[in-house]
Design a protein around this motif. Sequence first.
Motif, PDB file in Angstrom:
ATOM      1  N   ALA A 167      36.264 -27.222 -34.734  1.00 54.46           N
ATOM      2  CA  ALA A 167      37.445 -26.191 -34.556  1.00 54.46           C
ATOM      3  C   ALA A 167      38.130 -26.149 -33.156  1.00 54.46           C
ATOM      4  O   ALA A 167      39.085 -25.813 -32.998  1.00 54.46           O
ATOM      5  CB  ALA A 167      36.876 -24.677 -35.242  1.00 54.46           C
ATOM      6  N   PHE A 168      37.225 -25.902 -32.166  1.00 55.82           N
ATOM      7  CA  PHE A 168      37.675 -25.820 -30.895  1.00 55.82           C
ATOM      8  C   PHE A 168      38.485 -27.119 -30.486  1.00 55.82           C
ATOM      9  O   PHE A 168      39.639 -27.087 -29.959  1.00 55.82           O
ATOM     10  CB  PHE A 168      36.552 -25.717 -29.959  1.00 55.82           C
ATOM     11  CG  PHE A 168      36.996 -25.885 -28.462  1.00 55.82           C
ATOM     12  CD1 PHE A 168      37.531 -25.159 -27.630  1.00 55.82           C
ATOM     13  CD2 PHE A 168      36.320 -26.980 -27.750  1.00 55.82           C
ATOM     14  CE1 PHE A 168      37.797 -25.322 -26.462  1.00 55.82           C
ATOM     15  CE2 PHE A 168      36.614 -27.143 -26.436  1.00 55.82           C
ATOM     16  CZ  PHE A 168      37.332 -26.468 -25.793  1.00 55.82           C
ATOM     17  N   LEU A 169      38.073 -28.327 -30.869  1.00 57.17           N
ATOM     18  CA  LEU A 169      38.978 -29.768 -30.814  1.00 57.17           C
ATOM     19  C   LEU A 169      40.312 -29.596 -31.130  1.00 57.17           C
ATOM     20  O   LEU A 169      41.167 -29.937 -30.683  1.00 57.17           O
ATOM     21  CB  LEU A 169      37.880 -30.780 -30.993  1.00 57.17           C
ATOM     22  CG  LEU A 169      36.846 -31.019 -30.245  1.00 57.17           C
ATOM     23  CD1 LEU A 169      35.728 -31.952 -30.898  1.00 57.17           C
ATOM     24  CD2 LEU A 169      36.730 -30.882 -28.718  1.00 57.17           C
ATOM     25  N   GLN A 170      40.138 -29.107 -32.644  1.00 58.81           N
ATOM     26  CA  GLN A 170      41.455 -28.998 -33.180  1.00 58.81           C
ATOM     27  C   GLN A 170      42.503 -28.170 -32.520  1.00 58.81           C
ATOM     28  O   GLN A 170      43.621 -28.620 -32.466  1.00 58.81           O
ATOM     29  CB  GLN A 170      41.045 -28.583 -34.611  1.00 58.81           C
ATOM     30  CG  GLN A 170      40.525 -29.706 -35.560  1.00 58.81           C
ATOM     31  CD  GLN A 170      40.008 -29.016 -36.794  1.00 58.81           C
ATOM     32  OE1 GLN A 170      39.608 -27.884 -36.929  1.00 58.81           O
ATOM     33  NE2 GLN A 170      40.576 -29.575 -38.073  1.00 58.81           N
ATOM     34  N   ALA A 171      41.803 -26.868 -32.188  1.00 58.62           N
ATOM     35  CA  ALA A 171      42.841 -26.146 -31.563  1.00 58.62           C
ATOM     36  C   ALA A 171      43.385 -26.306 -30.256  1.00 58.62           C
ATOM     37  O   ALA A 171      44.549 -25.887 -30.139  1.00 58.62           O
ATOM     38  CB  ALA A 171      42.002 -24.435 -31.452  1.00 58.62           C
ATOM     39  N   THR A 172      42.552 -26.876 -29.325  1.00 55.05           N
ATOM     40  CA  THR A 172      42.934 -27.294 -28.141  1.00 55.05           C
ATOM     41  C   THR A 172      43.560 -28.649 -28.015  1.00 55.05           C
ATOM     42  O   THR A 172      43.923 -29.171 -27.005  1.00 55.05           O
ATOM     43  CB  THR A 172      41.773 -27.226 -27.100  1.00 55.05           C
ATOM     44  OG1 THR A 172      40.682 -27.986 -27.767  1.00 55.05           O
ATOM     45  CG2 THR A 172      41.240 -25.731 -26.995  1.00 55.05           C
ATOM     46  N   GLY A 173      43.827 -29.280 -29.176  1.00 56.46           N
ATOM     47  CA  GLY A 173      44.673 -30.539 -29.152  1.00 56.46           C
ATOM     48  C   GLY A 173      43.826 -31.628 -28.802  1.00 56.46           C
ATOM     49  O   GLY A 173      44.315 -32.813 -28.537  1.00 56.46           O
ATOM     50  N   LEU A 174      42.490 -31.538 -28.447  1.00 56.73           N
ATOM     51  CA  LEU A 174      41.716 -32.783 -28.374  1.00 56.73           C
ATOM     52  C   LEU A 174      41.726 -33.607 -29.525  1.00 56.73           C
ATOM     53  O   LEU A 174      41.636 -34.957 -29.471  1.00 56.73           O
ATOM     54  CB  LEU A 174      40.405 -32.483 -27.885  1.00 56.73           C
ATOM     55  CG  LEU A 174      40.066 -32.197 -26.489  1.00 56.73           C
ATOM     56  CD1 LEU A 174      40.532 -30.761 -26.168  1.00 56.73           C
ATOM     57  CD2 LEU A 174      38.801 -32.697 -26.025  1.00 56.73           C
ATOM     58  N   VAL A 175      41.971 -33.137 -30.639  1.00 52.75           N
ATOM     59  CA  VAL A 175      42.040 -33.610 -31.889  1.00 52.75           C
ATOM     60  C   VAL A 175      43.261 -33.207 -32.681  1.00 52.75           C
ATOM     61  O   VAL A 175      43.829 -31.999 -32.785  1.00 52.75           O
ATOM     62  CB  VAL A 175      40.856 -33.473 -32.861  1.00 52.75           C
ATOM     63  CG1 VAL A 175      41.042 -33.998 -34.404  1.00 52.75           C
ATOM     64  CG2 VAL A 175      39.461 -33.875 -32.149  1.00 52.75           C
ATOM     65  N   ASN A 176      44.309 -34.136 -33.147  1.00 52.60           N
ATOM     66  CA  ASN A 176      45.375 -33.814 -33.931  1.00 52.60           C
ATOM     67  C   ASN A 176      44.984 -33.993 -35.315  1.00 52.60           C
ATOM     68  O   ASN A 176      44.929 -34.896 -35.895  1.00 52.60           O
ATOM     69  CB  ASN A 176      46.659 -34.755 -33.661  1.00 52.60           C
ATOM     70  CG  ASN A 176      47.842 -34.226 -34.374  1.00 52.60           C
ATOM     71  OD1 ASN A 176      47.876 -33.312 -35.095  1.00 52.60           O
ATOM     72  ND2 ASN A 176      48.869 -35.146 -34.203  1.00 52.60           N
ATOM     73  N   ASP A 177      44.768 -32.709 -35.983  1.00 49.09           N
ATOM     74  CA  ASP A 177      44.577 -32.532 -37.442  1.00 49.09           C
ATOM     75  C   ASP A 177      45.750 -31.800 -38.134  1.00 49.09           C
ATOM     76  O   ASP A 177      45.391 -31.211 -39.416  1.00 49.09           O
ATOM     77  CB  ASP A 177      43.194 -31.794 -37.488  1.00 49.09           C
ATOM     78  CG  ASP A 177      41.957 -32.855 -37.468  1.00 49.09           C
ATOM     79  OD1 ASP A 177      42.208 -33.758 -37.801  1.00 49.09           O
ATOM     80  OD2 ASP A 177      40.681 -32.335 -37.706  1.00 49.09           O
TER      81      ASP A 177
END
Length: 192
Positions: A167-177
């Motif tokens: 969830a953190f990776l999604q929120a911080t843009g490390l992952v574009n979901d």
Amino acid sequence: MQDAKTRCPWCGTDPLYVAYHDREWGVPEHDSRALWEKLILDGFQAGLAWITILRKREAFRAAFDGFHPETIARWGDAEVTRLLADPGIVRHRGKIEAAIASARAYLAVQERMPFADYLWRHLDGQPLQNNFATLGEIPTETELSRRISRDLKSDGFKFCGPTITYAFLQATGLVNDHLTSCHRHKALSPPP
């Protein structure tokens, strides 16, 4: 007048949630302190809806001294007691103590390398671009989130299991979901 933009359905129509979706969620973050704040807030979100944390974010910032890890790392029982009495935040002893431990871990990592580099090195500095068409396709954790979670935990961070980390990776843009139908997906994707 109704907004005609197509968005990820999870944000609904709540103006605060829509603004968060359109301006913050999924935008690559490279500021170490901002990343740490978001990691802590995602830890507080465990078991709750993100909108709950979003509505309390300013109260969290006030209660946690602007999320300055140098200050929080020095906190002890008195500050935990103060925070447990603060109705503006999520009052959970384990999460509060985890934030303090994570402040100490953050400072230790920062002695070795910027926290942003510590995270982004897992992706060679480039966001992972997913192309999901439906919410059902989006995982709750991945090998990447499990690997970063292990790193975080081994360095002393708390409340950062693989689901929270994803969830953190999604929120911080490390992952574009953002879903492929969402107007933000293309905006946050690299040019062809």
